[in-house]
Design a protein around this motif. Structure first.
Motif, PDB file in Angstrom:
ATOM      1  N   HIS A  74       0.866  -1.172   0.000  1.00 37.34           N
ATOM      2  CA  HIS A  74       0.000   0.000   0.000  1.00 37.34           C
ATOM      3  C   HIS A  74       0.908   1.229   0.000  1.00 37.34           C
ATOM      4  O   HIS A  74       2.117   1.103   0.118  1.00 37.34           O
ATOM      5  CB  HIS A  74      -0.876   0.036   1.255  1.00 37.34           C
ATOM      6  CG  HIS A  74      -1.711  -1.189   1.465  1.00 37.34           C
ATOM      7  ND1 HIS A  74      -2.964  -1.341   0.921  1.00 37.34           N
ATOM      8  CD2 HIS A  74      -1.471  -2.318   2.156  1.00 37.34           C
ATOM      9  CE1 HIS A  74      -3.449  -2.523   1.276  1.00 37.34           C
ATOM     10  NE2 HIS A  74      -2.571  -3.142   2.027  1.00 37.34           N
ATOM     11  N   CYS A 123      -4.777   5.789  -0.022  1.00 37.68           N
ATOM     12  CA  CYS A 123      -3.789   4.791  -0.390  1.00 37.68           C
ATOM     13  C   CYS A 123      -3.384   5.091  -1.833  1.00 37.68           C
ATOM     14  O   CYS A 123      -4.226   5.290  -2.689  1.00 37.68           O
ATOM     15  CB  CYS A 123      -4.359   3.386  -0.289  1.00 37.68           C
ATOM     16  SG  CYS A 123      -3.184   2.125  -0.801  1.00 37.68           S
ATOM     17  N   GLU A 173      -1.132   3.283  -3.798  1.00 34.02           N
ATOM     18  CA  GLU A 173      -0.542   2.182  -4.559  1.00 34.02           C
ATOM     19  C   GLU A 173      -1.661   1.176  -4.789  1.00 34.02           C
ATOM     20  O   GLU A 173      -2.296   0.727  -3.830  1.00 34.02           O
ATOM     21  CB  GLU A 173       0.589   1.552  -3.730  1.00 34.02           C
ATOM     22  CG  GLU A 173       1.246   0.350  -4.362  1.00 34.02           C
ATOM     23  CD  GLU A 173       2.160   0.723  -5.520  1.00 34.02           C
ATOM     24  OE1 GLU A 173       2.892   1.700  -5.406  1.00 34.02           O
ATOM     25  OE2 GLU A 173       2.118   0.017  -6.539  1.00 34.02           O
ATOM     26  N   PHE A 174      -1.892   0.814  -6.049  1.00 31.05           N
ATOM     27  CA  PHE A 174      -3.024  -0.071  -6.329  1.00 31.05           C
ATOM     28  C   PHE A 174      -2.895  -1.370  -5.527  1.00 31.05           C
ATOM     29  O   PHE A 174      -1.880  -2.055  -5.610  1.00 31.05           O
ATOM     30  CB  PHE A 174      -3.123  -0.380  -7.818  1.00 31.05           C
ATOM     31  CG  PHE A 174      -4.290  -1.268  -8.113  1.00 31.05           C
ATOM     32  CD1 PHE A 174      -5.583  -0.784  -8.021  1.00 31.05           C
ATOM     33  CD2 PHE A 174      -4.115  -2.607  -8.425  1.00 31.05           C
ATOM     34  CE1 PHE A 174      -6.672  -1.605  -8.248  1.00 31.05           C
ATOM     35  CE2 PHE A 174      -5.189  -3.431  -8.663  1.00 31.05           C
ATOM     36  CZ  PHE A 174      -6.468  -2.924  -8.570  1.00 31.05           C
ATOM     37  N   CYS A 175      -3.933  -1.678  -4.730  1.00 35.86           N
ATOM     38  CA  CYS A 175      -3.814  -2.806  -3.797  1.00 35.86           C
ATOM     39  C   CYS A 175      -5.030  -3.714  -3.872  1.00 35.86           C
ATOM     40  O   CYS A 175      -5.335  -4.438  -2.935  1.00 35.86           O
ATOM     41  CB  CYS A 175      -3.610  -2.284  -2.383  1.00 35.86           C
ATOM     42  SG  CYS A 175      -4.881  -1.121  -1.860  1.00 35.86           S
ATOM     43  N   HIS A 187      -8.982  -0.436  -3.511  1.00 33.45           N
ATOM     44  CA  HIS A 187      -7.874   0.517  -3.372  1.00 33.45           C
ATOM     45  C   HIS A 187      -8.402   1.959  -3.255  1.00 33.45           C
ATOM     46  O   HIS A 187      -7.980   2.720  -2.387  1.00 33.45           O
ATOM     47  CB  HIS A 187      -6.941   0.359  -4.575  1.00 33.45           C
ATOM     48  CG  HIS A 187      -6.104   1.535  -4.878  1.00 33.45           C
ATOM     49  ND1 HIS A 187      -5.074   1.931  -4.048  1.00 33.45           N
ATOM     50  CD2 HIS A 187      -6.140   2.422  -5.899  1.00 33.45           C
ATOM     51  CE1 HIS A 187      -4.504   3.016  -4.580  1.00 33.45           C
ATOM     52  NE2 HIS A 187      -5.132   3.324  -5.684  1.00 33.45           N
ATOM     53  N   MET A 194      -9.735   2.999   0.124  1.00 31.37           N
ATOM     54  CA  MET A 194      -8.826   2.906   1.261  1.00 31.37           C
ATOM     55  C   MET A 194      -8.396   4.325   1.605  1.00 31.37           C
ATOM     56  O   MET A 194      -7.295   4.777   1.305  1.00 31.37           O
ATOM     57  CB  MET A 194      -7.632   2.026   0.894  1.00 31.37           C
ATOM     58  CG  MET A 194      -6.815   1.616   2.088  1.00 31.37           C
ATOM     59  SD  MET A 194      -5.684   0.297   1.646  1.00 31.37           S
ATOM     60  CE  MET A 194      -4.560   0.393   3.040  1.00 31.37           C
TER      61      MET A 194
END
Ligand code: CUA
Length: 335
Positions: A168, A203, A205-207, A211, A214
């Motif tokens: 993340h 967030c 960063e693609f998670c 995402h 988040m």
């Protein structure tokens, strides 16, 4: 589909309407100031370059072309200076200057290696929420909350970030650049907010599926207010008083909720989802995706999978009618 898009749009409007905007150009602390400075320099330089390029393109497109007789023969040479200056020397100079300014910004960033002995706050990323532990002082004073980070204003707060699952990225544009949360690694951030306020983050960063949901909220408050807040968070949950809330607590502790969530002061000690000891003190639920109110709490308990597909929280459709009301009443009084 259209209603979903409309919902998203309305959600965005609501979020940006009542919260500090997520802008890197309105810094609230020293780290963000450095980044804003650099952003302005880059933005202005590249705007100047863009305008110059367009002026040249317009000039080439509109100038009088002339006849073959007026032009020099093509094999006579010359004209390479345009390529040398425009294609190599000027771009190289611009990029070099920006590179050096970028290095300078990095070296004056308010954090140096080895400067932090012990962080005050430890953040762990989960799919898809933020676990926030306040770890200053001896362990009995440590306390865990989720999704809403509080810091005191006017001083540096050292934060350690890591993740429990995938990568993340912790990003509060008004205060700091992005810092990745990497499995098995502990990264450090040094935050400082000059003025009290609410800073929204995300967030970065693609998670996975949620995402975008988040979301982070950071509340910067004057030191005495922050101390009072932290003291309150350290306390166990307030016991329910009304018959309905007492019933709600029993449903929570004896039902599936306690398998995943902790409410300090009760037998609920699950460690999968967010700590709910002071859930009602938080403005939003579902990692700040939804406002914390009765309707959303009920919807979240029974239909989390529709609101955030693939989230660890199952649809607890066994709760309905009076039971659901009792459960939500209990959650709502966890101040
Ligand atoms: Cu967590 Cu994107």
């Amino acid at each position: 589909m259209r209603s979903l898009r409309l919902q998203t749009l309305l959600g965005t409007l609501l979020l940006t309407g009542c919260r500090e905007e997520m802008s890197i150009l309105r810094p609230g602390g020293p780290a963000a100031e450095k980044l804003a400075e650099l952003t302005w320099i880059v933005l202005i330089t590249f705007s100047v370059v863009t305008v110059a390029m367009w002026a040249l393109i317009v000039w080439v497109g509109t100038r009088r072309r002339g006849s073959f007789e007026e032009h020099a023969p093509p094999d006579i040479g010359g004209g390479q200076n345009w390529i040398l200056w425009g294609g190599f020397l000027i771009p190289a100079a611009v990029l070099a200057v920006i590179f050096v300014i970028g290095l300078q910004s990095m070296s004056t960033f308010p954090m140096k290696d080895g400067e932090i002995a012990a962080p005050e706050i430890a953040i762990t990323g989960h799919q898809w929420w933020w676990e926030v532990k306040y770890v200053a002082g001896p362990p009995p004073l440590h306390v865990t909350t989720a999704n809403e980070i509080h810091i005191p204003t006017g001083r540096y707060v050292d934060i350690q970030v890591t993740t429990a699952d995938v990568i993340h990225s912790f990003w509060i544009p008004g205060l700091h650049g992005k810092t990745d949360l990497i499995p098995g690694r502990e990264n450090r951030i040094r935050l400082r907010a000059e003025k009290p306020g609410i800073y929204r983050g995300q967030c970065a960063e693609f998670c996975g599926a949620n995402h975008a949901k988040m979301i982070l909220v950071l509340v910067a408050q004057p030191p005495d207010e922050y101390d009072a807040w932290l003291d309150h968070q350290r306390e166990p949950a307030v016991p329910p008083v009304t018959t309905e809330a007492i019933r709600g607590k029993r449903l929570f502790v004896e039902g599936p909720c306690a398998l995943c969530h902790t409410i300090r002061g009760t037998d609920a000690r699950g460690g999968v989802g967010p700590d709910l000891t002071h859930l009602a003190s938080r403005d939003r639920i579902a990692s700040n995706y939804l406002e914390n109110n009765r309707a959303n709490l009920s919807a979240w308990v029974t239909h989390a999978q529709s609101l955030k597909p693939e989230v660890a929280m199952p649809n607890l459709t066994m709760f309905e009618g009076e039971e659901l009301r009792a459960l939500v009443t209990y959650l709502e009084q966890l101040e």
